[in-house]
Motif scaffolding. Structure first.
Motif, PDB file in Angstrom:
ATOM      1  N   TYR A  68      -4.464  -3.444   8.486  1.00  0.00           N
ATOM      2  CA  TYR A  68      -3.302  -2.592   8.122  1.00  0.00           C
ATOM      3  C   TYR A  68      -2.119  -2.779   9.081  1.00  0.00           C
ATOM      4  O   TYR A  68      -1.000  -2.811   9.014  1.00  0.00           O
ATOM      5  N   ASP A  82      -5.961   4.839   7.578  1.00  0.00           N
ATOM      6  CA  ASP A  82      -5.243   3.609   8.061  1.00  0.00           C
ATOM      7  C   ASP A  82      -4.808   3.723   9.676  1.00  0.00           C
ATOM      8  O   ASP A  82      -5.027   2.732  10.235  1.00  0.00           O
ATOM      9  N   ALA A 115      -5.237   1.914  14.663  1.00  0.00           N
ATOM     10  CA  ALA A 115      -5.226   1.556  13.211  1.00  0.00           C
ATOM     11  C   ALA A 115      -6.139   0.499  12.709  1.00  0.00           C
ATOM     12  O   ALA A 115      -6.703  -0.209  13.562  1.00  0.00           O
ATOM     13  N   GLU A 116      -6.432   0.574  11.392  1.00  0.00           N
ATOM     14  CA  GLU A 116      -7.212  -0.592  10.749  1.00  0.00           C
ATOM     15  C   GLU A 116      -6.670  -1.912  11.034  1.00  0.00           C
ATOM     16  O   GLU A 116      -5.501  -2.168  10.993  1.00  0.00           O
ATOM     17  N   GLN A 134       0.986  -1.181   0.124  1.00  0.00           N
ATOM     18  CA  GLN A 134      -0.120   0.165  -0.070  1.00  0.00           C
ATOM     19  C   GLN A 134       1.048   1.331  -0.096  1.00  0.00           C
ATOM     20  O   GLN A 134       1.590   1.463   0.764  1.00  0.00           O
TER      21      GLN A 134
END
Length: 320
Positions: free
Chosen positions: A220, A81, A216-217, A26
């Motif tokens: 991720y 993110d 954070a997600e 990413q």
């Protein structure tokens, strides 16, 4: 036949390339921030994180939100993110089914949030807020401060008339006398103290910790640990630079926040910057807030903060 050492020398560049490829899978780290988050605003202005992540092939996109609850919505729908918020927003978000993980926290800053009243208000104590209109940002860190301040006086949250407004609208209502008190955090707190002569009724000392959290997600965080590590290394370096010269940092941050340097400098002195890995003890404090909100009916169901913790912290919790 190649020795193990020779094989390792040959393989090492491939390993480095694999790690870099994983980081750049990413190509952009999207960070949710609030302009009131002074350290992140300072970090963004310096461009230091962009330089730090460039060797990994990762760019940085800063996404601004007006407050924590909106930032958590952005995290939940995949708009960012990583995000930085106060104590309460993650609890409301987790209760609503948001998928995230706590990845770090900033030290306690109880002086950086407070209940204030107009300079000429007849209200002298928190107990006198009973039946009064109190402005606050719903689901934010100050929500818990108000609950605990009232509790200390033998009052319930329902004993006041909560008026839910974001900071800008709350200040307007406060200054025109539409509400009797305002519960707010820095730098908005320092601004209303200096510019409107607001009188501090009660800050967080002795009542709350006022930690701040990096979230954070989950996907991720699991896939990009080296990017998270680089983010935290740079954040820590910027925290040291800020604390080494608060006046200079305030001069940089002030125009970005639309505030006077003196206001920003005052607010900076009430925060202890420096991201740390989450601990079981800090997670336990967060669970207390979650339990309080559920008991008050502010969230519809009980939550386990442990469900949103990194694996290492979960293990520490289990070993207690």
């Amino acid at each position: 036949m190649l020795s193990f050492r020779s094989l390792f020398r040959l393989a090492a560049p491939l390993l480095v390339a694999a790690i870099s490829l994983q980081a750049s899978a990413q190509t952009t780290l999207r960070i949710g921030f609030q302009k009131s988050a002074s350290l992140l605003t300072y970090q963004k202005s310096s461009g230091s994180l962009e330089k730090k992540l460039s060797p990994l092939g990762v760019a940085v996109k800063w996404v601004e939100f007006p407050a924590g609850p909106q930032l958590l919505e952005g995290l939940n729908v995949g708009a960012v993110d990583v995000g930085f918020v106060g104590e309460a927003p993650p609890i409301f978000a987790q209760a609503a089914g948001a998928r995230f993980v706590y990845i770090g926290f900033d030290p306690a800053a109880p002086e950086a949030e407070a209940i204030v009243v107009p300079r000429d208000s007849g209200i002298k104590t928190v107990a006198e807020l009973k039946g009064k209109k109190v402005a606050l940002n719903k689901g934010s860190n100050v929500h818990y401060l108000l609950v605990k301040a009232l509790e200390k006086q033998g009052l319930k949250f329902s004993d006041v008339q909560a008026v839910y407004l974001p900071p800008a609208d709350a200040r307007a209502a406060f200054e025109r006398g539409a509400v009797d008190a305002w519960v707010i955090w820095d730098p908005f707190l320092a601004a209303v103290e200096k510019q409107s002569g607001a009188r501090l009724l009660q800050d967080g000392r002795g009542l709350v910790n006022n930690y701040a959290y990096y979230l954070a997600e989950r996907g991720y965080a699991e896939k990009q640990p080296q990017v998270i590590q680089a983010l935290f290394e740079d954040t820590q370096a910027q925290a040291v630079a800020l604390k080494a010269n608060v006046k200079a940092a305030a001069a940089v941050i002030a125009p970005l926040q639309g505030l006077e340097p003196e206001v920003v400098e005052k607010s900076l002195t009430r925060y202890q910057f420096g991201v740390k890995p989450l601990t079981a003890a800090v997670a336990a404090e967060q669970q207390k807030i979650a339990d309080t909100f559920h008991a008050l009916g502010l969230i519809p169901k009980p939550i386990r903060v442990a469900d949103a913790l990194p694996g290492s912290v979960k293990l520490a919790e289990a070993g207690k």
